[in-house]
Scaffold this motif. Structure first.
Motif, PDB file in Angstrom:
ATOM      1  N   TYR A  48       0.544 -14.191  -3.528  1.00  0.00           N
ATOM      2  CA  TYR A  48      -0.186 -12.634  -3.249  1.00  0.00           C
ATOM      3  C   TYR A  48       0.295 -12.443  -2.124  1.00  0.00           C
ATOM      4  O   TYR A  48       0.939 -11.403  -1.565  1.00  0.00           O
ATOM      5  CB  TYR A  48      -1.736 -12.563  -3.656  1.00  0.00           C
ATOM      6  N   THR A 110      -6.844  -4.019   0.558  1.00  0.00           N
ATOM      7  CA  THR A 110      -5.335  -3.737  -0.899  1.00  0.00           C
ATOM      8  C   THR A 110      -6.348  -2.424  -0.871  1.00  0.00           C
ATOM      9  O   THR A 110      -5.394  -1.570  -0.120  1.00  0.00           O
ATOM     10  CB  THR A 110      -4.973  -4.667  -1.709  1.00  0.00           C
ATOM     11  N   LYS A 115      -2.124  -0.109  -0.272  1.00  0.00           N
ATOM     12  CA  LYS A 115      -1.014  -0.722  -1.063  1.00  0.00           C
ATOM     13  C   LYS A 115      -1.687  -0.767  -2.710  1.00  0.00           C
ATOM     14  O   LYS A 115      -1.966  -1.257  -2.803  1.00  0.00           O
ATOM     15  CB  LYS A 115      -0.867  -1.854  -0.836  1.00  0.00           C
ATOM     16  N   TRP A 118      -0.519  -2.742  -5.695  1.00  0.00           N
ATOM     17  CA  TRP A 118      -0.775  -3.677  -6.098  1.00  0.00           C
ATOM     18  C   TRP A 118      -2.200  -4.305  -6.360  1.00  0.00           C
ATOM     19  O   TRP A 118      -3.117  -5.404  -6.872  1.00  0.00           O
ATOM     20  CB  TRP A 118      -1.094  -4.758  -4.615  1.00  0.00           C
ATOM     21  N   MET A 119      -3.226  -3.388  -6.480  1.00  0.00           N
ATOM     22  CA  MET A 119      -4.281  -2.754  -6.425  1.00  0.00           C
ATOM     23  C   MET A 119      -4.884  -3.260  -8.329  1.00  0.00           C
ATOM     24  O   MET A 119      -6.069  -4.804  -8.436  1.00  0.00           O
ATOM     25  CB  MET A 119      -4.975  -0.884  -6.625  1.00  0.00           C
ATOM     26  N   VAL A 122      -4.945  -7.896  -7.983  1.00  0.00           N
ATOM     27  CA  VAL A 122      -5.897  -7.805  -6.975  1.00  0.00           C
ATOM     28  C   VAL A 122      -7.452  -8.221  -8.554  1.00  0.00           C
ATOM     29  O   VAL A 122      -8.069  -8.706  -8.113  1.00  0.00           O
ATOM     30  CB  VAL A 122      -5.958  -6.846  -6.056  1.00  0.00           C
TER      31      VAL A 122
END
Length: 170
Positions: A48, A110, A115, A118-119, A122
């Motif tokens: 990540y 995030t 971003k 990418w949530m 995550v």
């Protein structure tokens, strides 16, 4: 120490007090399980953190992270059934506790760095790591004892100890 309360249980997440005679204190009995328990967790975190430097593909990075977290979920499930030493128990619980905290930090970073793509990754990391932690805490504490009761009992004991120690000093 309170007497007369028969339903009061001391529960140690690190197994330091339990099975002291049965367990080896320093030897790691299952080095492969301990290694892979941390390997998948650390690898998912590193992928990540460095995926944009290594690979430009969001999909490849996302799939790799999800696969690593899934392998970790499977590994932790199998590792929890074995008789372990105190060292392995500490490695297991520290890995189990620290990683959801790290994924929580990733979630906030995030969100605040906007971003958004990418949530989902995550959130998946946080959910998988948090589910492992929750499941093992529930198993350790027992289905009948709620986490709220355990926390209340622990903090109540700490307050009582501090109060008694202050009275003895006076």
């Amino acid at each position: 120490m309170l007497t007369g309360d028969t339903n009061d249980e001391d529960v140690s997440l690190f197994d330091a007090e339990e099975d002291a005679g049965k367990r080896s204190k320093k030897n790691i009995k299952h080095p492969v399980a301990s290694f892979f328990h941390l390997f998948f967790r650390v690898s998912a975190t590193l992928v990540y953190l460095f995926c944009e430097l290594v690979s430009g593909s969001f999909i490849a990075s996302m799939v790799t992270i999800i696969l690593l977290l899934s392998c970790d979920f499977w590994t932790v499930k199998g590792a929890g059934k074995q008789q372990t030493s105190d060292s392995e128990s500490r490695i297991f619980w520290l890995g189990l506790i620290v990683c959801p905290v790290i994924w929580g930090i990733f979630a906030f970073s995030t969100l605040f760095s906007f971003k958004v793509k990418w949530m989902p990754v995550v959130i998946m990391g946080l959910v998988l790591q948090g589910a492992n932690l929750y499941g093992y805490v529930r198993c350790k504490v027992g289905a009948k004892t709620s986490l709220k009761n355990m926390a209340t009992n622990y903090f109540g004991r700490q307050f009582l100890k501090q109060t008694l120690s202050k009275e003895e000093e006076s």
